[in-house]
Structures are given as C-alpha cells and as structure tokens.
Motif scaffolding. Structure first.
Motif, PDB file in Angstrom:
ATOM      1  N   UNK A 269      34.716   0.458 -72.668  1.00 15.88           N
ATOM      2  CA  UNK A 269      34.854  -1.002 -72.690  1.00 15.88           C
ATOM      3  C   UNK A 269      36.193  -1.406 -73.303  1.00 15.88           C
ATOM      4  N   UNK A 270      36.547  -0.769 -74.416  1.00 15.49           N
ATOM      5  CA  UNK A 270      37.833  -1.058 -75.055  1.00 15.49           C
ATOM      6  C   UNK A 270      38.989  -0.620 -74.149  1.00 15.49           C
ATOM      7  N   UNK A 271      38.814   0.516 -73.493  1.00 10.58           N
ATOM      8  CA  UNK A 271      39.847   1.019 -72.581  1.00 10.58           C
ATOM      9  C   UNK A 271      40.110   0.015 -71.462  1.00 10.58           C
ATOM     10  N   UNK A 272      39.050  -0.462 -70.833  1.00 10.08           N
ATOM     11  CA  UNK A 272      39.206  -1.407 -69.728  1.00 10.08           C
ATOM     12  C   UNK A 272      39.791  -2.736 -70.206  1.00 10.08           C
ATOM     13  N   UNK A 273      39.378  -3.172 -71.386  1.00 10.31           N
ATOM     14  CA  UNK A 273      39.886  -4.430 -71.935  1.00 10.31           C
ATOM     15  C   UNK A 273      41.380  -4.341 -72.218  1.00 10.31           C
ATOM     16  N   UNK A 274      41.797  -3.250 -72.869  1.00 11.31           N
ATOM     17  CA  UNK A 274      43.212  -3.112 -73.231  1.00 11.31           C
ATOM     18  C   UNK A 274      44.079  -2.818 -72.006  1.00 11.31           C
TER      19      UNK A 274
END
Length: 215
Positions: free
Chosen positions: A75-80
């Motif tokens: 989730x953090x990967x996709x957001x960033x």
C-alpha cells in the motif's frame, strides 16, 4: 551496461513495483509492463532490464533500504509510486539546444504509426522475420503462419500480407520494378535497412523476444 543518463534513484521505487507484480520476479526484456515503464521514463528496456538484476541482488545501500521500506508494504509502495509520478517534471526527458524533445529509437519503435495506427515498427520487425521464412507465393492470408502472427499481434492477416508485399519492394533479390505507392514503404524500408541485410539469426532472436510484448 552503464547507467542511463536519465536514470534517477527515485526510479528504484517504480522498478520494485514492477518487480513485485505477479508473477513476482524479473520481467522479460520486452514484456509489455517493462516496455510501458521504459516509455514512461524514456529509458530503453535493456537498461531497465539490467537494473532489475541490481534490484534483485540488493547490491547497494539505497536498494536495500527500498526493499526494507516497501517490499512488505504494498500500500505504501503504490502510494509513494503514485506520488512520484505526479511530481512536476516526472517522465520529461532532457532537451537539446532549442527545446526539441529527445525521442530515442526504441520509443518510435513502440509507438503507433501515423498512417497505420494498428501497426508499430516493432510489428514490422516481426513481419520481416516471418517474411524470410516464407516464399512470395505463401505470403497469403490463408497461410497458417500469417494467421498465427496476425492473431498474436491482434491485427488482420490482410495487414500482415500488405506489409509483406511492401517488403518485396525492399528485397534486392526480387528486383520488383512495378510502381509502389504506399505510406508503408518508408517505414518498411527503414526496418529493412536496420535488420534485413543483417544476420537472419539475429533478427529471428529479436523477433522471438518481441513476442513477450504481445502476450
């Protein structure tokens, strides 16, 4: 291979996102996902393919940090990654003296052709490879190899045959002297000049790799 001048360490994030896509792992040189990222970054597929090895081996502190930060947190990967893509200047290649954009050969090769939007130059490469495997009489819509290639590239067999007919005008061994008026002539001539006079095994190998793009 030397690092491409447009490469930025920020792009490790996007490469990791690609690497973790199912099936997880190294993506083929001409897989559509890797080519799409190449077009987005204006960096040739071969360079990104080589960078995947560095990513897999985690051979620098920054790569190790990216793995530790994002590999277990999609989730953090996709957001960033989305945030990176939205930043001003992202995906804008360097410019020459008067502001003319750099557009590498690979970008043109994977872009639709102006007068034939169903075709891309890489598709002409694949048709040229098949051209050398057939004879003029078998360059027909009902030939199974023609139908198979058309199906793979999601075009009509008629279009494959049309391109092959133009390649016959480029072929010095056929000595075609009748008149050819087609907007395909120039792009076919360019592909012939790049690949038609070279070792056919190299063309065959390249065409086999390009099949990944259509799967």
């Amino acid at each position: 291979m030397a690092t491409h001048p447009l490469w930025s360490d920020d792009y490790w994030l996007l490469l990791l996102q690609l690497y973790l896509k199912k099936p997880e792992g190294m993506k083929a040189l001409y897989s559509r996902a890797l080519v799409d990222l190449s077009l987005e970054l204006h960096i040739p597929p071969k360079n990104l393919y080589e960078q995947q090895f560095k990513l897999r081996h985690r051979d620098t502190p920054i790569i190790e940090l990216i793995w530790d930060t994002y590999a277990g947190n999609p989730r953090k990967l996709n957001k960033d990654a989305k945030k990176l893509r939205s930043m001003e200047g992202f995906g804008q290649p360097k410019k020459f003296y008067d502001g003319v954009q750099v557009k590498e050969t690979f970008e043109r090769d994977f872009s639709p052709m102006a007068d034939y939007p169903d075709l891309k130059p890489i598709m002409l490469v694949m048709i040229l490879d098949l051209y050398f495997r057939l004879t003029p009489i078998t360059m027909a819509e009902e030939t199974p190899e023609v139908q198979d290639l058309a199906k793979l590239m999601k075009i009509k067999p008629q279009l494959v045959v049309e391109v092959m007919d133009v390649f016959q005008f480029c072929d010095p061994y056929l000595n075609r002297d009748d008149l050819m008026i087609s907007s395909l002539l120039l792009p076919c001539r360019e592909i012939w000049d790049r690949y038609g006079n070279d070792n056919p095994e190299k063309l065959s190998s390249f065409a086999a790799q390009l099949k990944e793009y259509f799967r």
